[in-house]
Write a protein that holds these residues in place. Structure first.
Motif, PDB file in Angstrom:
ATOM      1  N   VAL A   4       0.869  -1.182   0.000  1.00  0.00           N
ATOM      2  CA  VAL A   4       0.000   0.000   0.000  1.00  0.00           C
ATOM      3  C   VAL A   4       0.902   1.226   0.000  1.00  0.00           C
ATOM      4  O   VAL A   4       1.822   1.325   0.814  1.00  0.00           O
ATOM      5  CB  VAL A   4      -0.930   0.035   1.237  1.00  0.00           C
ATOM      6  CG1 VAL A   4      -1.698   1.351   1.283  1.00  0.00           C
ATOM      7  CG2 VAL A   4      -1.896  -1.139   1.228  1.00  0.00           C
ATOM      8  N   ALA A 127      -3.915  -1.408   4.525  1.00  0.00           N
ATOM      9  CA  ALA A 127      -2.821  -2.387   4.645  1.00  0.00           C
ATOM     10  C   ALA A 127      -3.243  -3.543   5.545  1.00  0.00           C
ATOM     11  O   ALA A 127      -2.950  -4.713   5.271  1.00  0.00           O
ATOM     12  CB  ALA A 127      -1.572  -1.712   5.196  1.00  0.00           C
ATOM     13  N   ALA A 132      -1.262  -6.413   3.835  1.00  0.00           N
ATOM     14  CA  ALA A 132      -0.117  -5.970   3.024  1.00  0.00           C
ATOM     15  C   ALA A 132       1.206  -6.340   3.689  1.00  0.00           C
ATOM     16  O   ALA A 132       1.301  -6.423   4.911  1.00  0.00           O
ATOM     17  CB  ALA A 132      -0.195  -4.457   2.829  1.00  0.00           C
ATOM     18  N   LEU A 135       3.824  -1.008   3.889  1.00  0.00           N
ATOM     19  CA  LEU A 135       3.104   0.261   3.737  1.00  0.00           C
ATOM     20  C   LEU A 135       4.154   1.344   3.519  1.00  0.00           C
ATOM     21  O   LEU A 135       5.055   1.506   4.338  1.00  0.00           O
ATOM     22  CB  LEU A 135       2.290   0.541   5.015  1.00  0.00           C
ATOM     23  CG  LEU A 135       1.627   1.901   5.185  1.00  0.00           C
ATOM     24  CD1 LEU A 135       0.597   2.160   4.082  1.00  0.00           C
ATOM     25  CD2 LEU A 135       0.934   1.995   6.553  1.00  0.00           C
ATOM     26  N   ILE A 196       2.424  -3.897  10.998  1.00  0.00           N
ATOM     27  CA  ILE A 196       2.576  -3.565   9.573  1.00  0.00           C
ATOM     28  C   ILE A 196       3.930  -2.886   9.354  1.00  0.00           C
ATOM     29  O   ILE A 196       4.214  -1.837   9.959  1.00  0.00           O
ATOM     30  CB  ILE A 196       1.434  -2.629   9.111  1.00  0.00           C
ATOM     31  CG1 ILE A 196       0.085  -3.320   9.308  1.00  0.00           C
ATOM     32  CG2 ILE A 196       1.626  -2.238   7.635  1.00  0.00           C
ATOM     33  CD1 ILE A 196      -1.098  -2.387   9.212  1.00  0.00           C
ATOM     34  N   THR A 198       6.265  -0.467   7.960  1.00  0.00           N
ATOM     35  CA  THR A 198       5.952   0.847   7.383  1.00  0.00           C
ATOM     36  C   THR A 198       7.217   1.677   7.178  1.00  0.00           C
ATOM     37  O   THR A 198       8.083   1.723   8.049  1.00  0.00           O
ATOM     38  CB  THR A 198       4.993   1.617   8.337  1.00  0.00           C
ATOM     39  OG1 THR A 198       3.868   0.791   8.608  1.00  0.00           O
ATOM     40  CG2 THR A 198       4.531   2.929   7.732  1.00  0.00           C
TER      41      THR A 198
END
Ligand code: UTP
Length: 224
Positions: A4, A127, A132, A135, A196, A198
């Motif tokens: 994402v 996400a 995902a 991110l 996530i 990131t």
């Protein structure tokens, strides 16, 4: 990978210039060739201008947010236009629609969803929704700093920061329409709860998005 990308409105909407859209088209197509890709676009200056007028007219914060959401969707529409056949032709209004549109195999571009957060939160919820692997947050500076690098010359960029440390940085900031800080609480909470991965990069050079998929760049948020 399933990726994402959130692109700040201030990156895409600069001096009514269309050229950055073209640069993004090349990069997004290149990323899409090897990954499953979803894009979330922010509102930038036009969103803040519209929100200021709405607030002046006495609109509630939620209504101001709603005006901001409309602007993010308009920006998403411009990016879809630039992507042409590579993009799904409509802007999803929620996460289920985003997932549905992605089954076309086309690139899905969305803006905001509902009031009380920014498109950073939309990116992190998306996400989470699609599970995902990465991110990427494309912003107008090189990463996350201890203070605003546009105001303070001695601002220091974090190469890594935990989600909990980010929460502390944000604790005394405003949460009003048009003024969600560099990353809002919702976004950080989601990154933390769903682990996530990131990365925040400078989106003024769209190539940084590709770099973020294979090398260390910008600020990495450690989800703890
Ligand atoms: P942005 O995500 O661009 O907000 O959405 P921002 O953080 O203020 O701006 P930049 O682009 O990162 O500099 C613009 C505004 O739209 C509303 C908020 O008021 C936000 O400030 N918005 C956006 C929502 O209420 N919900 C959303 O899902 C998205």
């Amino acid at each position: 990978m399933r990726i994402v990308v959130t692109i700040g409105g201030s990156i895409l909407i600069q001096d009514n210039d269309y050229r950055i859209f073209k640069d993004y088209v090349d990069v997004l197509k290149e990323m899409k060739a090897e990954n499953e890709l979803f894009v979330v676009v922010g509102g930038g200056r036009p969103a803040r201008d519209y929100i200021a007028i709405a607030r002046g007219l006495g609109a509630s914060e939620a209504l101001c947010d709603d005006v901001g959401i409309d602007v993010t969707r308009l920006n998403a529409k411009l990016l879809i236009m630039a992507l042409g056949d590579a993009a799904y032709p409509a802007v999803p209004h929620n996460f289920a629609e985003a997932l549905e549109y992605s089954s076309s195999g086309k690139l899905v571009v969305m803006g905001g969803t509902e009031p009380a957060h920014s498109t950073d939160a939309v990116g992190s919820i998306l996400a989470e929704f699609i599970e995902a692997d990465l991110l990427i947050n494309a912003t107008s500076v090189n990463g996350l700093y201890d203070k605003d690098p546009r105001k303070y010359a001695d601002a220091v960029m974090f190469e890594e920061i935990t989600a909990s440390q980010m929460m502390d940085l944000l604790s005394n900031k405003d949460i009003k329409a048009g003024t969600y800080e560099f990353f809002d609480h919702t976004a950080i909470g989601i990154i933390k709860r769903s682990q996530i991965k990131t990365v925040i990069v400078n989106g003024n050079n769209p190539q940084n998005l590709i770099k973020a998929t294979f090398e260390k760049i910008g600020t990495t948020i450690i989800p703890e």
